[in-house]
Design a protein around this motif. Structure first.
Motif, PDB file in Angstrom:
ATOM      1  N   GLN A   1      -7.701   7.602   2.306  1.00  0.00           N
ATOM      2  CA  GLN A   1      -7.619   9.037   2.556  1.00  0.00           C
ATOM      3  C   GLN A   1      -8.017   9.370   3.988  1.00  0.00           C
ATOM      4  N   GLY A   2      -9.013   8.678   4.518  1.00  0.00           N
ATOM      5  CA  GLY A   2      -9.458   8.949   5.877  1.00  0.00           C
ATOM      6  C   GLY A   2      -8.429   8.600   6.920  1.00  0.00           C
ATOM      7  N   PHE A   3      -7.602   7.607   6.644  1.00  0.00           N
ATOM      8  CA  PHE A   3      -6.528   7.218   7.558  1.00  0.00           C
ATOM      9  C   PHE A   3      -5.182   7.791   7.119  1.00  0.00           C
ATOM     10  N   ASP A   4      -5.206   8.689   6.152  1.00  0.00           N
ATOM     11  CA  ASP A   4      -3.999   9.371   5.672  1.00  0.00           C
ATOM     12  C   ASP A   4      -2.872   8.378   5.373  1.00  0.00           C
ATOM     13  N   GLN A   5      -3.234   7.312   4.670  1.00  0.00           N
ATOM     14  CA  GLN A   5      -2.243   6.321   4.234  1.00  0.00           C
ATOM     15  C   GLN A   5      -1.573   6.866   2.974  1.00  0.00           C
ATOM     16  N   TYR A   6      -0.693   7.843   3.172  1.00  0.00           N
ATOM     17  CA  TYR A   6      -0.241   8.637   2.038  1.00  0.00           C
ATOM     18  C   TYR A   6       0.857   7.975   1.221  1.00  0.00           C
ATOM     19  N   ALA A   7       1.438   6.896   1.707  1.00  0.00           N
ATOM     20  CA  ALA A   7       2.477   6.191   0.949  1.00  0.00           C
ATOM     21  C   ALA A   7       1.932   4.844   0.469  1.00  0.00           C
ATOM     22  N   ASN A   8       1.710   4.748  -0.825  1.00  0.00           N
ATOM     23  CA  ASN A   8       1.318   3.481  -1.433  1.00  0.00           C
ATOM     24  C   ASN A   8       2.588   2.839  -1.969  1.00  0.00           C
ATOM     25  N   VAL A   9       2.964   1.693  -1.399  1.00  0.00           N
ATOM     26  CA  VAL A   9       4.261   1.081  -1.688  1.00  0.00           C
ATOM     27  C   VAL A   9       4.040  -0.229  -2.436  1.00  0.00           C
ATOM     28  N   ARG A  10       4.605  -0.313  -3.643  1.00  0.00           N
ATOM     29  CA  ARG A  10       4.375  -1.468  -4.516  1.00  0.00           C
ATOM     30  C   ARG A  10       5.702  -2.071  -4.982  1.00  0.00           C
TER      31      ARG A  10
ATOM     32  N   ARG B   1       2.488  21.401  -0.961  1.00  0.00           N
ATOM     33  CA  ARG B   1       3.894  21.279  -0.565  1.00  0.00           C
ATOM     34  C   ARG B   1       4.054  20.215   0.518  1.00  0.00           C
ATOM     35  N   THR B   2       3.117  20.182   1.462  1.00  0.00           N
ATOM     36  CA  THR B   2       3.185  19.176   2.520  1.00  0.00           C
ATOM     37  C   THR B   2       3.112  17.768   1.946  1.00  0.00           C
ATOM     38  N   GLY B   3       2.127  17.543   1.050  1.00  0.00           N
ATOM     39  CA  GLY B   3       1.937  16.212   0.486  1.00  0.00           C
ATOM     40  C   GLY B   3       3.107  15.746  -0.353  1.00  0.00           C
ATOM     41  N   VAL B   4       3.628  16.651  -1.188  1.00  0.00           N
ATOM     42  CA  VAL B   4       4.735  16.270  -2.063  1.00  0.00           C
ATOM     43  C   VAL B   4       6.016  16.062  -1.249  1.00  0.00           C
ATOM     44  N   THR B   5       6.257  16.940  -0.285  1.00  0.00           N
ATOM     45  CA  THR B   5       7.480  16.822   0.507  1.00  0.00           C
ATOM     46  C   THR B   5       7.514  15.523   1.301  1.00  0.00           C
ATOM     47  N   ARG B   6       6.403  15.171   1.920  1.00  0.00           N
ATOM     48  CA  ARG B   6       6.438  13.975   2.760  1.00  0.00           C
ATOM     49  C   ARG B   6       6.589  12.703   1.937  1.00  0.00           C
ATOM     50  N   ILE B   7       5.961  12.633   0.744  1.00  0.00           N
ATOM     51  CA  ILE B   7       6.130  11.420  -0.063  1.00  0.00           C
ATOM     52  C   ILE B   7       7.540  11.369  -0.653  1.00  0.00           C
TER      53      ILE B   7
ATOM     54  N   PRO C   1       2.923   6.318   7.461  1.00  0.00           N
ATOM     55  CA  PRO C   1       4.252   6.208   8.071  1.00  0.00           C
ATOM     56  C   PRO C   1       4.323   6.713   9.503  1.00  0.00           C
ATOM     57  N   GLU C   2       3.429   7.614   9.869  1.00  0.00           N
ATOM     58  CA  GLU C   2       3.423   8.137  11.241  1.00  0.00           C
ATOM     59  C   GLU C   2       2.702   7.208  12.218  1.00  0.00           C
ATOM     60  N   ARG C   3       2.043   6.177  11.683  1.00  0.00           N
ATOM     61  CA  ARG C   3       1.368   5.160  12.500  1.00  0.00           C
ATOM     62  C   ARG C   3       0.291   5.756  13.416  1.00  0.00           C
ATOM     63  N   ARG C   4      -0.380   6.783  12.927  1.00  0.00           N
ATOM     64  CA  ARG C   4      -1.531   7.329  13.657  1.00  0.00           C
ATOM     65  C   ARG C   4      -2.751   6.439  13.477  1.00  0.00           C
TER      66      ARG C   4
ATOM     67  N   MET D   1       2.811  -6.578   5.337  1.00  0.00           N
ATOM     68  CA  MET D   1       2.105  -6.311   6.584  1.00  0.00           C
ATOM     69  C   MET D   1       2.929  -6.763   7.784  1.00  0.00           C
ATOM     70  N   LEU D   2       3.552  -7.926   7.667  1.00  0.00           N
ATOM     71  CA  LEU D   2       4.399  -8.418   8.755  1.00  0.00           C
ATOM     72  C   LEU D   2       5.575  -7.486   9.004  1.00  0.00           C
ATOM     73  N   ASP D   3       6.176  -6.991   7.937  1.00  0.00           N
ATOM     74  CA  ASP D   3       7.265  -6.020   8.089  1.00  0.00           C
ATOM     75  C   ASP D   3       6.785  -4.790   8.844  1.00  0.00           C
ATOM     76  N   HIS D   4       5.616  -4.307   8.463  1.00  0.00           N
ATOM     77  CA  HIS D   4       5.060  -3.111   9.104  1.00  0.00           C
ATOM     78  C   HIS D   4       4.786  -3.355  10.584  1.00  0.00           C
ATOM     79  N   LEU D   5       4.388  -4.575  10.922  1.00  0.00           N
ATOM     80  CA  LEU D   5       4.099  -4.925  12.311  1.00  0.00           C
ATOM     81  C   LEU D   5       5.361  -5.201  13.123  1.00  0.00           C
ATOM     82  N   GLY D   6       6.511  -5.220  12.457  1.00  0.00           N
ATOM     83  CA  GLY D   6       7.770  -5.463  13.152  1.00  0.00           C
ATOM     84  C   GLY D   6       8.206  -6.906  13.170  1.00  0.00           C
ATOM     85  N   GLU D   7       7.515  -7.761  12.400  1.00  0.00           N
ATOM     86  CA  GLU D   7       7.858  -9.182  12.354  1.00  0.00           C
ATOM     87  C   GLU D   7       8.657  -9.465  11.084  1.00  0.00           C
TER      88      GLU D   7
END
Length: 380
Positions: free
Chosen positions: A119-128, A185-191, A292-295, A328-334
């Protein structure tokens, strides 16, 4: 691969220094093995990542290990330092093991470590992602590799796990406990947009939206309405809706009819455990907690939990961690390395080198060594 313990001095040149010299890319990874089998499977994952880095030659990993978890809680009263997120916010990714201990309440461990990071890093998409790997038997009759291939997208920042509510008159007959689900609305729309975009990227371009809007007539109806709004921007994606209880039946009875799935924090949490079991074992189920915004750095973890019943026995299944490392490798671009890792995992599973949870006799280390050897020996 350089592995430092939390608090150790940096002993290798920074990634910027290496890049200036035209050297390989270096990814800074915060490793949090935490509890139970977490240290065992994270060690296996790092071993596979090292083999990939050597095989590829274009990148390396600078890993710093943090001793956060239940043992720290028992000594200090906190699973992580108060400034813990500040300590890891500049890493490229977080590699997380498992949190939970028999002698620490589950809500303490969850809210003391994993959720503050997500939550602190706003990792709002949990992908399984879930699929039946070669050599692993699903409990579903007549269902094998290729018949079950899903990605569950879980809203990871609000909903039922928002942390809103409380208890009054504790211990008295009139005690009241409230657990307030928050849907914005923000949370539901972005996911929803994330899930539609993911569905669009997959061959079948198929999305199922899961709610419980017949009984929960406010937040869940809003989910349905926003899904219909977002769908207009994705005319190439076929989508349908399911009530969560009916969804459990569909997952068991008609797995081929599903592909990408999106649901709330609680519903997707439950459905993804069912998905892992249907694929053969929670020991093969991975997770990415994505910003997803990589902040901020995203966090990657197997979903099987701390599994204290097998801790220290050397039989924990590392496949979920390898698959998590692939995410993780996909996320890093590898992406090439990510695909190489999954080909190695599938080869080893097909060869029958499996841990006991999926019917094999191999140890954690034997599976890990086999995967590393498959990585080293691949000609592609």
């Amino acid at each position: 691969m350089t592995i430092l313990k939390d608090g150790d001095a940096e002993t290798t040149p920074s990634a910027d220094t290496k890049a200036a010299k035209g050297a390989v890319k270096t990814y800074r990874i915060a490793s949090i093995p935490a509890d139970g089998i977490g240290p065992e499977v994270i060690a296996a994952g790092l071993q596979a990542l090292e083999a990939l880095a050597r095989r590829d030659g274009g990148f390396t990993f600078d890993v710093t290990e943090f001793d956060w978890g239940s043992e720290r809680y028992k000594k200090t009263g906190a699973l992580m330092p108060a400034n813990g997120r500040d300590e890891i916010k500049d890493f490229d990714a977080i590699f997380f093991g498992a949190v939970g201990a028999p002698d620490v309440p589950d809500h303490v461990t969850l809210w003391g470590l994993r959720l503050p990071i997500c939550q602190g890093f706003d990792q709002y998409a949990n992908v399984r992602p879930t699929k039946i790997l070669p050599g692993i038997t699903s409990p579903l009759a007549g269902v094998g590799p290729g018949d079950l291939d899903w990605v569950i997208v879980r809203e990871n920042s609000e909903g039922e796990y928002s942390g809103n509510g409380g208890r009054t008159h504790q211990g008295m007959p009139e005690e009241v406990g409230t657990e307030v689900s928050i849907f914005t609305r923000t949370g539901v729309t972005r996911i929803m947009r994330y899930a539609f975009e993911l569905a669009r990227s997959r061959p079948r371009k198929l999305l199922t939206v899961v709610t419980k809007s017949n009984a929960q007539r406010f937040g869940m109806v809003m989910w349905d309405e926003i899904a219909a709004e977002v769908a207009k921007d994705f005319p190439d994606v076929t989508w349908d809706k399911m009530l969560v209880d009916a969804m459990t039946v569909r997952m068991v009875k008609d797995p081929k009819s599903l592909d990408t799935i999106v649901a709330t924090n609680l519903h997707a949490d439950i459905l993804s455990d069912l998905a892992g079991a249907l694929a053969g074992s929670l020991g093969v189920a991975p997770t990415g907690n994505i910003d997803p915004e990589r902040r901020y750095p995203s966090m990657f973890e197997p979903i099987h939990g701390s599994a204290f019943d097998i801790t220290g026995k050397g039989i924990a299944n590392p496949v979920a961690t390898f698959w998590t490392a692939s995410q993780m490798l996909d996320h890093l671009g590898e992406s090439n390395a990510s695909e190489r890792l999954m080909r190695a995992v599938e080869k080893v599973c097909a060869d029958g080198i499996l841990t006991p949870d999926v019917g094999g006799k191999a140890t954690t280390q034997e599976v890990t060594e086999a995967v590393c050897e498959a990585i080293r020996g691949e000609n592609i």
